[in-house]
Design an enzyme around this catalytic site. Structure first.
Site, mmCIF file in Angstrom:
data_model
loop_
_atom_site.group_PDB
_atom_site.id
_atom_site.type_symbol
_atom_site.label_atom_id
_atom_site.label_comp_id
_atom_site.label_asym_id
_atom_site.label_seq_id
_atom_site.Cartn_x
_atom_site.Cartn_y
_atom_site.Cartn_z
ATOM 1 C CD GLU B 265 44.960 47.175 41.111
ATOM 2 O OE1 GLU B 265 43.734 47.098 41.273
ATOM 3 O OE2 GLU B 265 45.711 47.832 41.836
ATOM 4 C CB CYS B 304 40.487 46.828 34.723
ATOM 5 S SG CYS B 304 41.534 48.267 34.988
#
Lengths: 534, 534
Positions: B265, B304
């Protein structure tokens, strides 16, 4: 002599870059008959505008495919199947001439292609008039009944690059293309150069038949140059071939930097395990012997799924040796165009050298029971000294505990090695696991407890298992046959990939997306019946 | 001062290798309070026997976990949730002290951890008394009704290495651990060193409570040394953090050579798109403004999933600017331990420098509407000149067509950029797609056709989408909240990974295997009711 050309950006062009060993092609640009070493075709080298080829596939091909429903794409894939089948005899002749295939080997490849296309055609038709897949039920996300999430899957907006192995020019090309096209992704496919004749002819047939939208299927003859540098995060790369090349592709700077999705099918030391319950006159035992023999000799052992390690209870080894050696002795090696020949040559001079070297490596820790070092005295119907022939070679490890090469080194030819074991499932699992991940292994027994222990013990190390039992004899294809309904791939040494498996294979070409929002809105958008969907 | 230690091979050891920037840790081994720059803990460096640590996890931890059913593992994961929740206040205090978190930020992280553990506990309990998962129906493979194939999924026989980001020391550690442990894989988890205090305390709690089998959860304080060189094809590696580190890990020689499964990720330029139908007094509009503000300031923008790009129809930009600027002006920046402070500092000096540099880069093509260059005159309750503070900064691109940095450069702080667009879905999709793949984007509208066009248009580029509408106001958490029921990850720049999504998240830790054989045998082995299964 026929010249094999690339089909890129909607037209035939004179070849890709000269193919290097790195991408599975032999350096030689002349294709030969591996039985006679006579030239059969050549690949023209020349500069290619890879950026244009990728852009054309992505925009023209991708847009056209995504405008179709799954059912419509299924019809296209089904039509491809019919096209291949309609030209079966011509393609079989090319496979014999350029692949060293017997007629049976060639059918296995060509029918594998049309069969997989047909199966995926039906998968698509069953999905109906929809352009996206609904993945599971909507889930309530918080205490509010209004706020729900629904997963869907949509085609990636890129191109699928397929780099195939030399052993299955038809099946390898079409099993990958079937799934990608059905998913809605355009394909750029590259066969291994040495055996590209069948794939090239299939491409010509597809172009001539005008079955597919412009840009949906492109074809690379020769090397791929800097094709991979043009890929991005919507593209995918699927490779079948050697572990070394798979690693090189996976670690490519551009591929890593842009998170290009990669699938690799690489080396595999597939095992067949004989259960101690199967008497020599049982049908299960006969199935085991037949499967080992078929995998040793079909395609001259050049199947990624072929049995390489044969685990036999120590007190049954003598019988198994006798039966295998006797039957191997009856197989004629020679020109595969002849009806009486049971096994042809391997595909290239390089493969012949590699297989012979591999046999020599295995013999450092194993005795040769049949076929010696793999040399063939006289190949049937071939001028003396010509052809890339290797004899079937059956080995037996001298010391099962210390043997290492048999678990690490895949000899890609008609070679298998017997490994005696205790007859206990635990021991067999530990020995097979030393292969560090494989595509498929098989177990032969009528003892359900043994089959269960083996299945659960071997499952973590394999993408597929075959449980052979007496009642299955005559009903099953062997472990070496990849089927569209079942996943194909394996962890570790096998490359960590996964293909096929009916709907499962589509996931590689789709983006799964979770959509959260107001329940009635999501229901209106995604829970239409297939016939009504966008 | 507290010393943070590693917990490896069943015992506390003095630290891993000195942490380098390459693995997400700051080079400094002293952890500080980012608001005051006072030291709060230190990580002791020292040699670690990584081979032993991996072997212990694999054998002791793996065997113990695989001996449990999914339901039993679900109970363990649920107990972890309760343990975290029972120590919530203590952990919140540590997050405030070492993470620069406001109390609200800290709750978001800690409750995210316990919430995800609780959700996966229930997933496991619902799976029942089974040690394997059945994947789909058995399929007939040939014309014979006897020969069928069944897919199952079993735990991989390796270790799961988790390398987490600095922004969510609690949630990041536990969302990954929850899924791996439930799947039956032991975990070696490494927090980012700079904010490791919360994770380290959680690890102490887990060890003290003796909840987990020996070897099931290990903890790395500091760098991971050559840990990755000890992984093989049964192991997995999951990373959350910067794109550069993600690429470095994915291309590691050992990781590639052994087909270690990798999940990444990474960066994401998440977009929020305002529909032109939403009047300024509509609830949908208010939801949009609230979500943008929350994502800019929560965790000082260090999520994020935070909104970085704000797409607003050109004729609505003025209103949006007014509303955002007014509300940003009311947020106090300073010591997050104070009740009246709405936003704390970023986590480290390095992050402060990166964010400030990022703002400067964005300003080359955008005007600052609020917050100027990000400097903070006087942080509330902090000695002058101390603390890693950055002001919230709202920018607007000068020319939407030529703007590039806003689509390419993730500024990991309280920074968002308005991009005017035409109001047409097609144009909004094209602009968002310039981010080249993201974790999540959001769309705000009550126009179902617009929401549908946006959802299908954006889906290929995202792992998750949030459709905000007026009736959802007050019912939904915003797009920045990762939920265990929905997949988390995204294609391209976001790293190409996928986590969570309820059962979907387990797949990464399981090997899917197709088992072909005789129908009655397969039914006996795999189609038991969960209560009866092995």
């Amino acid at each position: 002599m026929k010249t094999i050309r690339s089909y890129l950006a909607g037209g035939w062009v004179e070849g890709g870059h000269k193919s290097g060993a790195a991408l599975g092609g032999a350096a030689a640009q002349t294709l030969v008959n591996p039985a006679t070493e006579e030239p059969v075709a050549e690949v023209a080298g020349g500069p290619v505008d890879w950026g244009r080829a990728v852009a054309h596939a992505r925009t023209r091909g991708g847009e056209a495919l995504r405008a179709l429903t799954f059912a419509e794409r299924g019809q296209l894939v089904k039509a491809l199947s019919k096209l291949i089948h309609a030209h079966r005899d011509e393609l079989i002749a090319l496979a014999i001439a350029n692949g060293g295939n017997t007629r049976g080997d060639a059918k296995f490849d060509i029918d594998g292609a049309s069969g997989t296309l047909a199966a995926y055609g039906e998968v698509g038709i069953a999905l109906g008039k929809t352009k996206f897949l609904v993945d599971g039920e909507a889930a309530q996300l918080t205490r509010s009944v209004r706020f729900v999430g629904q997963h869907i899957a949509v085609p990636r907006q890129g191109v699928a690059v397929h780099i195939n192995a030399f052993n299955f020019p038809a099946w390898g090309m079409m099993e990958k293309a079937a799934v990608a096209l059905l998913a809605g992704m355009p394909v750029i496919t590259k066969p291994a150069t040495s055996t590209a004749l069948v794939a090239a002819r299939m491409m010509e047939l597809v172009v001539e038949a005008k079955l597919l939208p412009d840009g949906a299927l492109s074809f690379v003859a020769g090397g791929v140059g800097d094709l991979l540098a043009h890929l991005d995060g919507q593209d995918v790369l699927s490779f079948t071939g050697s572990s070394d090349t798979g690693q090189m592709l996976r670690a490519q700077k551009d591929v890593v930097a842009r998170s290009v999705r990669v699938n690799v099918e690489a080396d595999s030391l597939n095992a067949a395990v004989l259960g101690r319950d199967l008497a020599r006159d049982s049908e299960g035992y006969s199935l085991f012997v037949a499967d080992v023999l078929r995998d040793m000799t079909q395609k001259a052992g050049q199947k990624c799924t072929a049995i390489r390690r044969v685990l036999v209870p120590a007190d049954m080894v003598e019988g198994v040796r006798e039966d295998l050696v006797e039957r191997l002795g009856a197989i004629k090696v020679g020109d595969p165009a002849r009806e009486d020949v049971g096994m042809g040559p391997v595909a290239t001079k390089k493969q012949q050298e590699d297989v012979r070297a591999g046999i020599a490596r295995l013999r450092e820790e194993a005795d040769s029971l049949f076929g010696g070092d793999g040399s063939v005295g006289e190949a049937v119907g071939v001028p003396t000294g010509k052809g890339f022939f290797v004899s079937p070679v059956l080995l037996q490890v001298r010391d099962g505990k210390s043997a290492r090469r048999v678990h690490e080194h895949e000899v890609f030819g008609p070679v298998a090695t017997i490994i005696p074991y205790s007859g206990e499932a635990r021991d067999a699992v530990a020995i097979v696991a030393r292969g560090e991940g494989g595509l498929v292994s098989s177990v032969y027994s009528d003892d359900r407890a043994f089959l269960g222990d083996m299945a659960f013990g071997l499952a973590p190390y394999h993408g597929r298992l075959f449980l052979g039992s007496s009642k299955l004899a005559g009903h099953a294809v062997g472990p070496g046959t990849v089927l569209p309904q079942l996943v194909h791939g394996g962890p570790g040494r096998a490359g960590g990939g996964e293909e096929l498996g009916s709907l499962r294979g589509l996931a590689f070409y789709l983006q799964r997306t979770a959509i959260a929002g107001d329940k009635p809105i999501l229901e209106a958008l995604f829970n239409k019946k297939p016939e009504d969907a966008a």
